[in-house]
Design a protein around this motif. Structure first.
Motif, PDB file in Angstrom:
ATOM      1  N   THR A  80      49.108  62.713  28.718  1.00 27.75           N
ATOM      2  CA  THR A  80      48.261  62.145  27.669  1.00 27.75           C
ATOM      3  C   THR A  80      47.040  61.437  28.253  1.00 27.75           C
ATOM      4  OG1 THR A  80      50.233  61.826  26.311  1.00 27.75           O
ATOM      5  CG2 THR A  80      48.254  60.630  25.649  1.00 27.75           C
ATOM      6  N   CYS A  81      47.256  60.585  29.253  1.00 24.39           N
ATOM      7  CA  CYS A  81      46.137  59.849  29.862  1.00 24.39           C
ATOM      8  C   CYS A  81      45.182  60.799  30.586  1.00 24.39           C
ATOM      9  CB  CYS A  81      46.649  58.778  30.819  1.00 24.39           C
ATOM     10  SG  CYS A  81      47.463  57.411  29.969  1.00 24.39           S
ATOM     11  N   HIS A 131      47.646  54.616  34.578  1.00 26.62           N
ATOM     12  CA  HIS A 131      46.626  54.244  33.603  1.00 26.62           C
ATOM     13  C   HIS A 131      47.225  53.459  32.433  1.00 26.62           C
ATOM     14  CE1 HIS A 131      43.517  54.874  30.465  1.00 26.62           C
ATOM     15  NE2 HIS A 131      42.690  54.763  31.499  1.00 26.62           N
ATOM     16  N   CYS A 132      48.294  54.006  31.822  1.00 24.24           N
ATOM     17  CA  CYS A 132      48.871  53.331  30.650  1.00 24.24           C
ATOM     18  C   CYS A 132      50.104  52.496  31.001  1.00 24.24           C
ATOM     19  CB  CYS A 132      49.239  54.352  29.579  1.00 24.24           C
ATOM     20  SG  CYS A 132      50.631  55.427  30.016  1.00 24.24           S
ATOM     21  N   CYS A 154      52.896  56.083  34.814  1.00 25.73           N
ATOM     22  CA  CYS A 154      51.478  56.429  34.778  1.00 25.73           C
ATOM     23  C   CYS A 154      50.663  55.220  35.241  1.00 25.73           C
ATOM     24  CB  CYS A 154      51.082  56.831  33.354  1.00 25.73           C
ATOM     25  SG  CYS A 154      49.319  57.103  33.124  1.00 25.73           S
ATOM     26  N   LEU A 161      49.196  60.221  36.868  1.00 27.71           N
ATOM     27  CA  LEU A 161      48.938  60.028  35.447  1.00 27.71           C
ATOM     28  C   LEU A 161      49.916  60.826  34.600  1.00 27.71           C
ATOM     29  CD1 LEU A 161      45.058  60.534  35.487  1.00 27.71           C
ATOM     30  CD2 LEU A 161      46.275  58.360  35.392  1.00 27.71           C
ATOM     31  N   ASP A 218      43.116  62.276  27.937  1.00 25.09           N
ATOM     32  CA  ASP A 218      42.172  61.292  27.399  1.00 25.09           C
ATOM     33  C   ASP A 218      41.008  61.035  28.356  1.00 25.09           C
ATOM     34  OD1 ASP A 218      43.779  61.089  25.178  1.00 25.09           O
ATOM     35  OD2 ASP A 218      44.703  59.189  25.796  1.00 25.09           O
TER      36      ASP A 218
END
Length: 177
Positions: free
Chosen positions: A31-32, A5-6, A3, A28, A35
């Protein structure tokens, strides 16, 4: 692929955004994406459902071809693609293919999209009420046109009033901003 993002979970979704003519892609995890408000938290789509529907579509096409070998084969007038070619590659040749093969696609789309055949899309949460209202107005206008054509003037008047009320409510909300 991780991902973007995370940098922890595997990326399962790809988002493409066009801004001022430039394409920006982002990978992504679910979860991201949830979010960030790009999808709803409980919005899951199983690839198994899509693949099983494509297999069913392919076998149904084979059965239809055997039954209707004497029938005329539909061909897109723009790109000259046949439905058989679409099933083989799972890609249409042009935008007119969707219109040409609507009758063949509708049952498949209903199965894949839980009975829905019209795309309504996703809307960012902060824009949802405004766009939802516009979609409702469009739906009422379509119904209004249908009522007028079928000379159901009482229903048409009610729809007209509902449209007017929604539009006035929208302009009041815009004045407050």
């Amino acid at each position: 692929m991780k991902c973007e993002h995370c940098h922890e979970r595997s990326a399962t979704l790809h988002f493409t955004q066009y801004t001022h003519g430039y394409k920006h892609g982002q990978h992504l995890c679910h979860t991201c994406a949830s979010d960030l408000g790009l999808i709803e938290a409980n919005d899951h789509y199983l690839i198994h459902d899509l693949l099983s529907d494509l297999v069913k579509m392919n076998s149904a096409l084979a059965n239809n071809q055997r039954r209707s070998s004497a029938q005329e084969i539909k061909i897109c007038p723009t790109c000259h693609m046949t439905y058989t070619q679409f099933v083989k590659h799972y890609k249409f040749g042009c935008k007119d293919c969707y219109e040409t093969f609507t009758s063949e696609l509708e049952p498949v789309l209903k199965r894949v999209h839980n009975g829905n055949t019209a795309h309504v899309g996703k809307v960012p949460k902060h824009r949802h009420p405004h766009i939802s209202k516009q979609q409702q107005i469009k739906t009422y206008r379509d119904q209004l046109k249908s009522c007028i054509e079928s000379e159901q003037f009482e229903e048409a008047a009610e729809l007209r009033d509902m449209i007017k009320a929604l539009e006035q409510g929208e302009s009041i909300a815009e004045e407050d901003e």
